[in-house]
Design an enzyme around this catalytic site. Structure first.
Site, PDB file in Angstrom:
ATOM      1  CG  HIS A   1      -1.683   1.218   1.468  1.00  0.00           C
ATOM      2  ND1 HIS A   1      -1.684   1.887   2.677  1.00  0.00           N
ATOM      3  CD2 HIS A   1      -2.493   1.922   0.642  1.00  0.00           C
ATOM      4  CE1 HIS A   1      -2.475   2.945   2.592  1.00  0.00           C
ATOM      5  NE2 HIS A   1      -2.968   2.990   1.363  1.00  0.00           N
TER       6      HIS A   1
ATOM      7  CG  HIS B   1       0.093   9.196   2.027  1.00  0.00           C
ATOM      8  ND1 HIS B   1       0.516   8.296   2.968  1.00  0.00           N
ATOM      9  CD2 HIS B   1      -1.259   9.103   2.027  1.00  0.00           C
ATOM     10  CE1 HIS B   1      -0.524   7.696   3.515  1.00  0.00           C
ATOM     11  NE2 HIS B   1      -1.610   8.193   2.967  1.00  0.00           N
TER      12      HIS B   1
END
Length: 353
Positions: A53, A97
């Protein structure tokens, strides 16, 4: 006449005419696929892969980091699904992110160049990319980067925009054809324009993400038929800090475990119970926590043995001030950012909103 095992079926049909050609047993040339001879004749849609991830989000002491080790180490250790978040920044596709101010993992071009280098050195492995297209960029922009990094020629072009899990080729077929990179795009995929950038949600459904309590196998996102699609389980546990969902690193050993409450193994078994099949992709944070347990879960789901020849990388303690970390393949660069800085960015973003 002795026939070379490297001859194609078309050439063999010319060399072995008539009924004899029909009796030739043509086997895949690949004898080991993704580390196991038992996977070569298995459909891509019938295999469980371990995924990282936010695989680009590498760092120490950064609340936005999801991994300790860079993509080269991840692949070396056994990760075969690489998930990234793509953002448009300064005319480049950057891997960030949520916000590039919080964690910027560099350009997609640089990232794919590292993937290309690893794949060139490991010709018997099929790798999957999952690009979260955060800014809904046109697929032509990704196509330019793929060509720049040289991975467009490694990419698999499916025969249709969407396929059921049972319709995918075997790993051996993908390896023999040299099309060992399968890429899914979360939005804007255009089969007519760039066929190798495959629409994710018409081919794969996902379970809930940003879980802070208990994992389940319910359908969270899809645009297709979950009964026939491949599926991905989001198995990374978060904790909420100042309203921000951050990886719960302290629970990573238990979260990634083979068994136990809320473990990866437990979620896989729940999904098998719900759908009578194992998940195709298991997306995890800090994959090395559990000492290879995530790969053991995948091996069990695939019905193969888990016998690593070399140890995987070891967890890097949070709070470490080192700027590099040594894994089984040598020194791996990381990004070191203080928790205080990460918190200040979050607080600043919250005040702006």
């Amino acid at each position: 006449m002795r026939l070379s095992s490297t001859l194609t079926p078309a050439v063999l049909s010319l060399l072995v005419p008539g009924s004899l050609a029909l009796s030739v047993n043509l086997q895949s040339r690949a004898t080991t696929c993704n580390g196991s001879p038992d996977l070569c004749n298995r459909s891509y849609g019938n295999i469980t892969f371990v995924g990282a991830h936010d695989s680009y989000a590498v760092g120490i002491n950064n609340l936005a980091a999801n991994q300790d080790y860079n993509v080269t180490q991840q692949l070396t250790d056994g990760i075969r699904l690489l998930q990234v978040q793509a953002h448009n920044l300064s005319s480049d596709i950057q891997l960030c992110h949520t916000s590039c101010d919080l964690l910027n993992g560099g350009t997609l071009d640089n990232y794919l160049s590292q993937v290309k280098t690893w794949m060139d050195g490991n010709p018997n492995d099929v790798v999957t990319m999952l690009i979260v297209n955060s800014d809904n960029l046109d697929p032509s922009l990704f196509d330019q980067v793929y060509k720049s990094a040289g991975v467009d020629t490694l990419s698999y072009n499916p025969p249709a925009a969407s396929m059921p899990a049972t319709g995918w080729p075997t790993l051996g077929t993908l390896i023999d054809a040299g099309t060992r990179l399968v890429t899914f795009l979360s939005t804007t995929a255009n089969f007519a324009e760039v066929p190798y950038l495959i629409d994710e949600f018409s081919n794969v459904f996902e379970t809930p993400f940003d879980v802070t309590t208990t994992f389940d196998c319910s359908v969270n996102r899809t645009s297709g038929d979950p009964t026939t699609q491949m599926f991905l389980i989001n198995h990374f546990l978060d904790q909420v800090i100042l309203g921000f969902a951050a990886p719960f690193v302290e629970e990573a050993n238990a979260t990634n475990a083979v068994s136990g409450s809320n473990s990866l193994g437990e979620q896989v078994q729940l999904c098998v119970s719900d759908y009578n099949r194992s998940p195709n992709f298991m997306l995890v944070d800090f994959y090395e926590y559990g000492n290879g347990s995530v790969f053991q879960v995948a091996a069990s789901a695939n019905g193969v043995s888990y016998n690593p020849t070399t140890p995987i990388a070891t967890p890097i303690p949070q709070g470490s001030q080192t700027s590099s970390a040594s894994g089984s393949a040598g020194t791996v660069s990381t990004t070191s950012t203080s928790i205080g800085f990460a918190l200040s960015v979050i607080i600043g973003a919250m005040s702006i909103s």
